[in-house]
Design a protein around this motif. Structure first.
Motif, mmCIF file in Angstrom:
data_model
loop_
_atom_site.group_PDB
_atom_site.id
_atom_site.type_symbol
_atom_site.label_atom_id
_atom_site.label_comp_id
_atom_site.label_asym_id
_atom_site.label_seq_id
_atom_site.Cartn_x
_atom_site.Cartn_y
_atom_site.Cartn_z
ATOM 1 N N THR A 1 6.720 34.611 -26.293
ATOM 2 C CA THR A 1 5.699 33.718 -25.891
ATOM 3 C C THR A 1 4.569 33.539 -26.379
ATOM 4 O O THR A 1 3.711 34.084 -27.858
ATOM 5 N N LEU A 2 4.593 32.153 -26.475
ATOM 6 C CA LEU A 2 3.617 31.228 -27.921
ATOM 7 C C LEU A 2 2.118 30.666 -27.459
ATOM 8 O O LEU A 2 2.144 31.527 -25.895
ATOM 9 N N THR A 3 0.930 31.476 -28.368
ATOM 10 C CA THR A 3 -0.454 30.906 -28.055
ATOM 11 C C THR A 3 -0.097 29.666 -28.044
ATOM 12 O O THR A 3 0.654 29.018 -28.241
ATOM 13 N N PRO A 4 -1.540 29.074 -27.525
ATOM 14 C CA PRO A 4 -2.310 27.969 -26.575
ATOM 15 C C PRO A 4 -1.652 27.184 -28.041
ATOM 16 O O PRO A 4 -1.154 25.930 -28.115
ATOM 17 N N PRO A 5 -2.518 27.872 -28.850
ATOM 18 C CA PRO A 5 -2.738 26.920 -30.785
ATOM 19 C C PRO A 5 -1.472 26.902 -31.103
ATOM 20 O O PRO A 5 -0.907 25.937 -31.513
#
Length: 477
Positions: free
Chosen positions: A2-6
């Protein structure tokens, strides 16, 4: 992963840099090489690695393209972006540089043009990890983190010896590890736990068609239709189901798939996996990355002409990003359109540049050729709690299915040329409505398949396929 929004937003920026480098003329090869080193370091830093580009050795005796540390292991990376496949010379050169570094330093060679036969054979003699374009684009797209990529390669080499490990071999399980595809059985043989169909509009027919008993870790996620198959995406891969023979098989046993799987006219299969869009060529047994940067919630849809679009919500509705993305032929070709409509959940292509954005509470029409900003005056009341199960019937008609209440489920038809509201076509009972697709087997009307879950209080997922036949016209009620 899961990638963070930033991180997702940073990867999107780096996609544009990558495209600029990719499109440079051959005369700018040296400039591209230097800037490519910087891009690699930026991608590694986006994933939390301390990376530096163009690092000079002691007394300037050599230059390392990229230096970084992964899990306490120091790594030196040599990057090549040539017109032709490279031979063993760069690998031997990197091996010599490793001799001047402390024991335990890991060497990595990245060739964007691939390797010759002798170049590939050299990996078997040296303790160096080989990468090529597919590996770099997988990381750039967010399909794999660089940490995960290197760990998977190390594990594959530990099991089979030193060699260039292809991306498809990193992502797809061994044939012996793939279990049988989840089965669907006729409801005449295995009835659902209750009568699912409650009622239909005049002229519409509907019936329970097929049902499955699937493991809890393999729920049905979405549905799409081909000429002779239904494609059901699950967290363990894409299942192909033939309604005529009731046969199921793995169309793509790729863990992490989500959203609709789209079968192209050439037989290839496109599906979202993690934060990227991948394409599987069953003839060549090749898995490639088409696009990426799809952190958060994303759905895949295809136009009548086969053009692929991704609807993507990243972060919160107040401060995040909502985009429609036209997919190109490779990573970096994505064309993003910002959509300021926080209530949406699925974009249905109607005609070139024109979409129906199905949502919770209300929906709307989008015309990208004009202005995707819509006002409340353009909103259409949503008839169900969740508008993710939506599809095109024709360029002015959409079908939407979902729940109204705990298990009260409905299929509606929206004629977008009138203000008469939605037409209720089918009423049924299900825990949740997953997705719907038109065809195959329409005959003189349209055959619709509704994928729902009738799990009840069971601990296993029980997907049910409902079959509905819609005549060319129906009578409102």
């Amino acid at each position: 992963m899961t990638l963070t929004p930033p991180t997702t937003m940073r990867l999107r920026e780096l996609h544009r840099t990558y495209r600029v480098l990719r499109d440079l003329p051959p005369a700018a090869a040296q400039l591209r090489g230097q800037q490519f080193n910087d891009l690699i370091a930026e991608v590694l830093r986006a994933f939390g690695l301390d990376a530096k580009a163009n690092v000079r050795g002691l007394h300037g005796r050599d230059e390392i393209d990229v230096v970084f540390t992964d899990g306490g292991v120091d790594c030196i990376l040599e990057a090549k972006w040539e017109q032709k496949r490279i031979n063993a010379d760069p690998l031997e050169k990197l091996s010599g540089r490793l001799d001047d570094r402390p024991a335990g330093t890991r060497g990595i060679l990245l060739s964007m043009s691939g390797y010759t036969k002798h170049g590939l054979e050299a990996f078997e003699r040296r303790g160096i990890i080989g990468l090529q374009r597919e590996h770099f684009e997988a990381v750039l797209a967010g399909l794999l983190s660089p940490q995960d990529l290197l760990q998977r390669i190390h594990a594959a080499q530990a099991a089979r010896g030193r060699h260039l490990v292809l991306l498809v071999d990193l992502l797809l399980p061994e044939a012996t590890e793939v279990g049988p595809a989840p089965r669907m059985q006729p409801t005449s043989d295995t009835p659902p736990p209750w009568k699912v169909i409650v009622g239909t509009a005049p002229g519409v027919t509907a019936a329970e068609g097929f049902i499955g008993t699937w493991a809890q870790d393999c729920p049905a996620l979405s549905l799409s239709a081909g000429s002779e198959e239904l494609l059901i995406a699950t967290p363990n891969g894409v299942v192909s189901f033939d309604p005529a023979t009731c046969a199921t098989r793995w169309a793509l046993p790729l863990p992490g798939t989500t959203g609709r799987a789209i079968r192209g006219a050439d037989g290839t299969l496109s599906v979202l996996c993690g934060n990227a869009l991948v394409r599987w060529d069953p003839q060549e047994k090749d898995l490639s990355v088409l696009a990426g940067g799809f952190g958060g919630y994303a759905t895949l849809e295809a136009t009548v002409g086969g053009e692929l679009w991704v609807y993507n919500q990243l972060g919160s509705t107040d401060s995040g990003s909502i985009t429609l993305v036209r997919v190109g032929e490779q990573v970096g070709d994505e064309e993003r359109f910002d959509i300021p409509f926080p209530a949406g959940s699925h974009a249905v292509p109607l005609s070139p540049g024109r979409f129906f954005l199905s949502g919770t509470g209300h929906s709307t029409l989008l015309d990208l050729a004009r202005n995707p900003v819509t006002s409340e005056a353009d909103w259409i009341k949503a008839e169900v709690q969740d508008g993710r199960a939506a599809t095109r019937l024709d360029e002015s008609t959409v079908l939407i299915a979902g729940n109204r209440g705990s298990m009260d489920s409905f299929l509606f038809r929206h004629d977008l040329t009138t203000q008469d509201g939605a037409e209720r076509l089918v009423e049924f009972t299900a825990n949740r409505v997953v997705d719907l697709a038109v065809g195959p087997g329409g005959g003189d009307g349209n055959q619709l398949w509704i994928l729902a879950d009738v799990q009840g209080n069971d601990l296993v997922s029980r997907p049910v396929l409902l079959r509905a036949h819609l005549p060319r016209t129906t009578t409102r009620r």
